[in-house]
Design a protein around this motif. Structure first.
Motif, mmCIF file in Angstrom:
data_model
loop_
_atom_site.group_PDB
_atom_site.id
_atom_site.type_symbol
_atom_site.label_atom_id
_atom_site.label_comp_id
_atom_site.label_asym_id
_atom_site.label_seq_id
_atom_site.Cartn_x
_atom_site.Cartn_y
_atom_site.Cartn_z
ATOM 1 N N PRO A 81 44.787 59.501 187.603
ATOM 2 C CA PRO A 81 44.156 58.699 188.613
ATOM 3 C C PRO A 81 42.699 58.728 188.474
ATOM 4 O O PRO A 81 42.066 59.842 188.311
ATOM 5 C CB PRO A 81 44.907 59.553 189.845
ATOM 6 N N ASP A 82 42.045 57.771 189.088
ATOM 7 C CA ASP A 82 40.461 57.659 188.912
ATOM 8 C C ASP A 82 40.271 58.939 189.967
ATOM 9 O O ASP A 82 40.811 59.106 191.069
ATOM 10 C CB ASP A 82 39.997 56.411 189.591
ATOM 11 N N PRO A 83 38.886 59.471 189.590
ATOM 12 C CA PRO A 83 38.340 60.746 190.522
ATOM 13 C C PRO A 83 38.058 59.894 191.852
ATOM 14 O O PRO A 83 37.616 58.980 191.899
ATOM 15 C CB PRO A 83 37.380 61.189 189.605
ATOM 16 N N VAL A 84 38.104 60.733 192.760
ATOM 17 C CA VAL A 84 37.829 60.276 194.191
ATOM 18 C C VAL A 84 36.499 60.437 194.442
ATOM 19 O O VAL A 84 35.838 61.536 193.995
ATOM 20 C CB VAL A 84 38.763 60.960 195.341
ATOM 21 N N PRO A 85 35.547 59.419 194.586
ATOM 22 C CA PRO A 85 34.149 59.644 194.934
ATOM 23 C C PRO A 85 33.808 60.834 195.700
ATOM 24 O O PRO A 85 34.773 61.012 196.859
ATOM 25 C CB PRO A 85 33.612 58.207 195.562
ATOM 26 N N LYS A 89 38.554 64.306 200.509
ATOM 27 C CA LYS A 89 38.822 64.970 201.738
ATOM 28 C C LYS A 89 38.394 66.557 201.553
ATOM 29 O O LYS A 89 38.100 67.151 202.661
ATOM 30 C CB LYS A 89 39.986 64.645 202.302
ATOM 31 N N ALA A 90 38.813 67.168 200.493
ATOM 32 C CA ALA A 90 38.439 68.570 200.209
ATOM 33 C C ALA A 90 37.226 68.886 200.376
ATOM 34 O O ALA A 90 36.574 69.752 200.946
ATOM 35 C CB ALA A 90 39.317 69.010 198.874
ATOM 36 N N TYR A 91 36.162 68.087 199.828
ATOM 37 C CA TYR A 91 34.737 68.323 199.903
ATOM 38 C C TYR A 91 34.390 68.198 201.080
ATOM 39 O O TYR A 91 33.489 68.984 201.727
ATOM 40 C CB TYR A 91 34.050 67.174 198.808
ATOM 41 N N LEU A 111 35.239 70.966 203.427
ATOM 42 C CA LEU A 111 34.618 72.226 202.741
ATOM 43 C C LEU A 111 33.034 72.060 203.483
ATOM 44 O O LEU A 111 32.511 73.022 204.195
ATOM 45 C CB LEU A 111 34.276 72.370 201.473
ATOM 46 N N ILE A 112 32.435 70.876 203.294
ATOM 47 C CA ILE A 112 31.005 70.772 203.982
ATOM 48 C C ILE A 112 31.109 70.849 205.413
ATOM 49 O O ILE A 112 30.107 71.699 206.102
ATOM 50 C CB ILE A 112 30.346 69.312 203.399
ATOM 51 N N ILE A 113 32.203 70.305 206.026
ATOM 52 C CA ILE A 113 32.240 70.411 207.492
ATOM 53 C C ILE A 113 32.328 71.685 208.055
ATOM 54 O O ILE A 113 31.741 72.281 209.079
ATOM 55 C CB ILE A 113 33.353 69.645 208.223
ATOM 56 N N LEU A 114 33.219 72.737 207.394
ATOM 57 C CA LEU A 114 33.434 74.080 207.657
ATOM 58 C C LEU A 114 32.082 74.913 207.536
ATOM 59 O O LEU A 114 31.898 75.805 208.208
ATOM 60 C CB LEU A 114 34.569 74.582 206.607
ATOM 61 N N VAL A 115 31.220 74.547 206.365
ATOM 62 C CA VAL A 115 29.909 75.286 206.028
ATOM 63 C C VAL A 115 29.245 74.894 207.230
ATOM 64 O O VAL A 115 28.442 75.909 207.699
ATOM 65 C CB VAL A 115 29.543 74.939 204.627
ATOM 66 N N LEU A 116 29.122 73.493 207.561
ATOM 67 C CA LEU A 116 28.052 73.126 208.665
ATOM 68 C C LEU A 116 28.473 74.041 209.841
ATOM 69 O O LEU A 116 27.699 74.368 210.840
ATOM 70 C CB LEU A 116 28.110 71.615 208.574
ATOM 71 N N PHE A 117 29.805 74.098 210.228
ATOM 72 C CA PHE A 117 30.267 74.513 211.513
ATOM 73 C C PHE A 117 29.883 76.094 211.466
ATOM 74 O O PHE A 117 29.360 76.420 212.565
ATOM 75 C CB PHE A 117 31.692 74.556 211.536
ATOM 76 N N MET A 118 29.979 76.870 210.339
ATOM 77 C CA MET A 118 29.604 78.124 210.268
ATOM 78 C C MET A 118 28.014 78.497 210.640
ATOM 79 O O MET A 118 27.630 79.371 211.302
ATOM 80 C CB MET A 118 30.029 78.858 209.019
#
Length: 406
Positions: free
Chosen positions: A171-175, A180-182, A185-192
């Motif tokens: 499958p084509d890589p998701v941008p 959703k994983a990225y 992760l970003i939301i979790l880091v920003l929250f912390m």
């Protein structure tokens, strides 16, 4: 012949040699508030003072009680008294002749040294302001995180190309912005990070570490307390006597600056690197107090100097300077940092509850020769001897006004 030699040697061997080191400590405690070895302050410069007096015993008497020497009609003593507007020298009856000789020895040694600004060493334990690399580490961490995300995206694209070449459907890589994983992760880091900064901001609310306001007169503790070695308690007399250290009144400044009209020490600069004219700052003091240096008298009403307070504690916090300075035997530098190195004073510690508690956890109580604890020892002994059957709050100072009304 041997008996004659012994009779000559013994009297001379009993003469105590003056100690310059002891004299320095005695000079700082008793003399430095009015005298300098090389400069004229409230009193005359002391270099060569022993040579100026015709009789050493008379000099001892002058230091013990100047009024008694003036009463004898001694010309040099009376001329000195008249030169300083008939201001009597403070008497030091508690100083022994040996201690006075120690002071004179220190003055002699110090007077023989060339004049010049004293280089003050950095106090042990003073903070090194050049080693805080937190910002650099944060930037490097952010760069590495971005590089890691880019490499992960490149890895996905290479896997896609390799699969297509081998005929394996991939499958084509998701941008990145849709992964959703990225995003999680970003939301979790920003929250912390946001939570950490919010907590730190709440904890540090009201604290002002490194606060350095601009004062109406540029006053250098480095020059006064460092180079000229003026005792902190000369200006902040309340530090060992009351709750407050006290901002010194203008007349304390004028005790020295009636005589010191020009600044001749090392170059002064602000924290921003701007040069400061020390003589002009002394002129500001004269303007505030209404002193005319040419006429040598006050010619107009003075007005208070509006100093900006630096060290502030919440209203609900009780702090007593004398308790820490006298009973706790703490040095000024414990809370105020390398004060003798500061041209402009800044708040050295955050003065938080945790900072105070950490100090209390490690500072040892001085039980020896401490009369406070002897009260409790006596009460315990009185109970053992059945002189009393209990201890009331009043017996341990519970009815003193300052227990509740400070």
């Amino acid at each position: 012949m041997l008996i004659l030699c012994a009779s000559i040697v013994i009297p001379f061997s009993s003469v105590k040699a003056a100690d310059s080191a002891k004299g320095k400590a005695l000079f700082q405690t008793n003399c430095a508030s009015c005298h300098n070895v090389h400069k004229k302050l409230t009193g005359p410069a002391l270099a060569g003072v022993a040579d100026r007096w015709p009789d050493k015993k008379l000099l001892h008497q002058w230091i013990h009680n100047s009024a008694s020497v003036l009463a004898t009609g001694d010309k040099y003593a009376n001329d000195l008294f008249n030169e300083y507007n008939k201001t009597a020298m403070t008497s030091f009856p508690s100083l022994s002749n040996d201690e006075i000789d120690d002071i004179l020895e220190y003055v002699k040694v110090e007077g023989g040294k060339p004049q010049g600004p004293k280089v003050v060493d950095q106090p042990e334990g003073a903070p090194d302001k050049g080693n805080d690399n937190s910002l650099l580490f944060g930037i490097i961490t952010l760069i590495l995180a971005v590089v890691a995300l880019i490499l992960m995206q490149i890895n996905s694209n290479l896997n896609k190309l390799a699969g297509d070449k081998e005929g394996v459907p991939t499958p084509d890589p998701v941008p990145f912005y849709k992964n959703k994983a990225y995003l999680a992760l970003i939301i979790l880091v920003l929250f912390m990070v946001g939570g950490y900064l919010t907590i730190q901001g709440a904890v540090g609310l009201g604290r002002q570490k490194d606060y350095m306001p601009e004062q109406p007169i540029f006053y250098s503790h480095k020059v006064h307390a460092g180079i000229n070695q003026i005792n902190c308690l000369y200006c902040h007399a309340g530090a060992e006597k009351s709750k407050h250290a006290m901002i010194p009144s203008e007349n304390i400044c004028m005790n020295c600056h009636k005589a010191i009209k020009e600044y001749s020490g090392p170059e002064l600069t602000t924290a921003e690197g701007k040069k400061v004219n020390g003589t002009a700052e002394i002129a500001k003091l004269y303007d505030y107090v209404g002193w005319d240096p040419e006429a040598g008298k006050y010619t107009k009403p003075g007005r208070p100097i509006e100093w900006t307070k630096i060290h502030n504690l919440p209203d609900h916090v009780y702090f007593n300077h004398s308790q820490h300075v006298v009973a706790g035997q703490q040095q000024c530098q414990t809370c105020h940092g390398a004060i003798t190195e500061m041209d402009e004073v800044h708040q050295f510690a955050d003065l938080s509850m945790g900072w105070c508690i950490n100090c209390h956890r490690t500072t040892k109580v001085q039980f020896a020769d401490n009369n406070y604890y002897s009260i409790f020892e006596k009460l315990h002994q009185d109970i053992k001897d059945k002189k009393i059957d209990s201890v009331t709050v009043e017996m341990v100072g519970g009815t003193e006004c300052q227990k509740c009304h400070y």
